[in-house]
Design an enzyme around this catalytic site. Structure first.
Site, PDB file in Angstrom:
ATOM      1  N   TYR A  33      -8.178 -37.683 -45.612  1.00  0.00           N
ATOM      2  CA  TYR A  33      -6.725 -37.600 -45.436  1.00  0.00           C
ATOM      3  C   TYR A  33      -6.392 -36.893 -44.135  1.00  0.00           C
ATOM      4  CZ  TYR A  33      -6.572 -32.586 -46.571  1.00  0.00           C
ATOM      5  OH  TYR A  33      -6.731 -31.224 -46.537  1.00  0.00           O
ATOM      6  N   LEU A 204     -13.347 -27.300 -40.569  1.00  0.00           N
ATOM      7  CA  LEU A 204     -12.614 -28.463 -40.076  1.00  0.00           C
ATOM      8  C   LEU A 204     -12.174 -28.162 -38.644  1.00  0.00           C
ATOM      9  CD1 LEU A 204     -11.330 -31.217 -40.990  1.00  0.00           C
ATOM     10  CD2 LEU A 204      -9.196 -29.932 -41.103  1.00  0.00           C
TER      11      LEU A 204
HETATM   12  N1  PDD Z   1      -4.991 -28.577 -43.715  1.00  0.00           N
HETATM   13  N2  PDD Z   1      -9.096 -26.049 -42.157  1.00  0.00           N
HETATM   14  C1  PDD Z   1      -8.814 -26.639 -43.334  1.00  0.00           C
HETATM   15  C2  PDD Z   1      -9.766 -26.454 -44.467  1.00  0.00           C
HETATM   16  C3  PDD Z   1      -7.645 -27.405 -43.464  1.00  0.00           C
HETATM   17  O1  PDD Z   1      -7.374 -28.005 -44.646  1.00  0.00           O
HETATM   18  C4  PDD Z   1      -6.755 -27.526 -42.359  1.00  0.00           C
HETATM   19  C5  PDD Z   1      -5.487 -28.333 -42.435  1.00  0.00           C
HETATM   20  C6  PDD Z   1      -7.092 -26.889 -41.154  1.00  0.00           C
HETATM   21  C7  PDD Z   1      -6.234 -26.982 -39.911  1.00  0.00           C
HETATM   22  O2  PDD Z   1      -6.210 -28.285 -39.392  1.00  0.00           O
HETATM   23  P1  PDD Z   1      -4.975 -28.832 -38.541  1.00  0.00           P
HETATM   24  O3  PDD Z   1      -4.724 -27.847 -37.472  1.00  0.00           O
HETATM   25  O4  PDD Z   1      -5.468 -30.132 -38.021  1.00  0.00           O
HETATM   26  O5  PDD Z   1      -3.793 -28.976 -39.479  1.00  0.00           O
HETATM   27  C8  PDD Z   1      -8.283 -26.168 -41.087  1.00  0.00           C
HETATM   28  C9  PDD Z   1      -3.808 -29.384 -43.931  1.00  0.00           C
HETATM   29  C10 PDD Z   1      -2.597 -28.869 -43.238  1.00  0.00           C
HETATM   30  C11 PDD Z   1      -3.615 -29.564 -45.435  1.00  0.00           C
HETATM   31  O6  PDD Z   1      -4.636 -29.751 -46.102  1.00  0.00           O
HETATM   32  O7  PDD Z   1      -2.481 -29.546 -45.913  1.00  0.00           O
END
Ligand code: PDD
Length: 290
Positions: A33, A204
């Site tokens: 996702y 991530l």
């Molecule tokens: N989550 N680490 C994890 C485990 C995450 O689930 C997310 C983002 C991030 C930050 O990624 P980004 O900067 O690309 O949003 C780091 C999203 C927001 C969610 O699961 O709702």
């Protein structure tokens, strides 16, 4: 106005939107996702989100449901039909629907779902006061670089944080903080160096994290990509978390330890403001004007 979801080729009233009970996402969490922030009519960093989705799908040997260009059209249509100006666009791809069997099914079409949810603008008090985080053991698998829909450890962590009146959980492997349950974790050392865990299988690779790298460079800040321990985080001058929906959010307490003077740090706030300007620089979607 009723919310509209995109489900496998159709735009459907959100309250009636559903997938088959044998969707492998439902049975095996066999999917990936993305969450794309829509800020005042702008899709923030959509190309990088699509690139990361493609990477996650490749790592899982899931076929792409459509070409990125077609995906961008659907994303715009979902935003338009929901008249979403500020909110979250959720994109989910699963391996598809097939009789339950752990092995990959033959000739299955990947399933694509998108939803849009308006959210209030980033609350200023969160920026001005910062948030508390709780450290918890990192019990996840060895491929946290894949943005898989399998999020049990993450939701357990976030719930544990909520029960402790904390906003986020920072996950700890051995002594080292890997990342938050839905965000990347950062500290600022006494000599004003930003420290965050390197990308790799343990975290991530956040799209916001990546933007922060460029913005920090512009601001002349030094970043070190290395692991940091819980005790180092307690002694940090500043701390913050980053993700698409929370940009750069100051962390002012970790477990029972107040960070710095208990107020959001100077570098953190500078990065927060710079990130907001970065979002303002994206072109607003034309579809919202029509
Ligand atoms: N989550 N680490 C994890 C485990 C995450 O689930 C997310 C983002 C991030 C930050 O990624 P980004 O900067 O690309 O949003 C780091 C999203 C927001 C969610 O699961 O709702």
């Amino acid at each position: 106005m009723p919310r509209i979801a995109y489900v496998n080729g159709a735009y459907i009233a959100h309250r009636h939107a559903s997938v088959h009970i044998e969707d492998r996402g439902y049975q095996f969490a066999d999917g990936a996702y993305e969450v794309v922030h829509t800020y005042r009519g702008r899709l923030i960093d959509e190309l990088r989100h699509l690139e990361r989705l493609e990477r996650s799908l490749n790592e899982l040997s899931i076929a792409r449901p459509m070409a990125p260009q077609a995906m961008r059209l659907v994303m715009r249509e979902v935003v338009r039909r929901n008249r979403m100006t500020t909110g979250l666009l959720y994109i989910q791809v699963t391996r598809g629907v097939a009789p339950r069997d752990h092995r990959f099914p033959q000739r299955v079409k990947p399933a694509l779902v998108m939803t849009a949810r308006s959210i209030p603008e980033f609350p200023p008090e969160m920026r001005d006061d910062g948030v508390k985080v709780l450290t918890i053991p990192d019990i996840r698998w060895a491929r946290c670089d894949i943005k898989s829909v399998a999020l049990l450890p993450n939701i357990l962590g976030k719930q544990a944080a909520a029960m402790a009146n904390a906003y986020e959980a920072w996950m700890v492997d051995g002594e080292e903080i890997t990342e938050g349950s839905s965000s990347n974790a950062w500290i600022v050392t006494a000599n004003n160096t930003l420290v965050t865990q390197p990308t790799g299988h343990q975290i991530l690779a956040g799209i916001t994290r990546r933007a922060i790298f460029s913005l920090a460079e512009e601001l002349g800040f030094t970043i070190e990509e290395r692991a940091f321990t819980v005790s180092e985080s307690y002694q940090a001058k500043e701390a913050f978390m980053s993700n698409s929906s929370h940009f750069v959010t100051p962390v002012t307490q970790i477990d029972d330890t107040v960070i710095g003077n208990g107020k959001p740090g100077t570098l953190t706030l500078e990065l927060h403001h710079r990130y907001v300007r970065f979002m303002d620089d994206f072109e607003p979607l034309a579809s919202l004007n029509g």
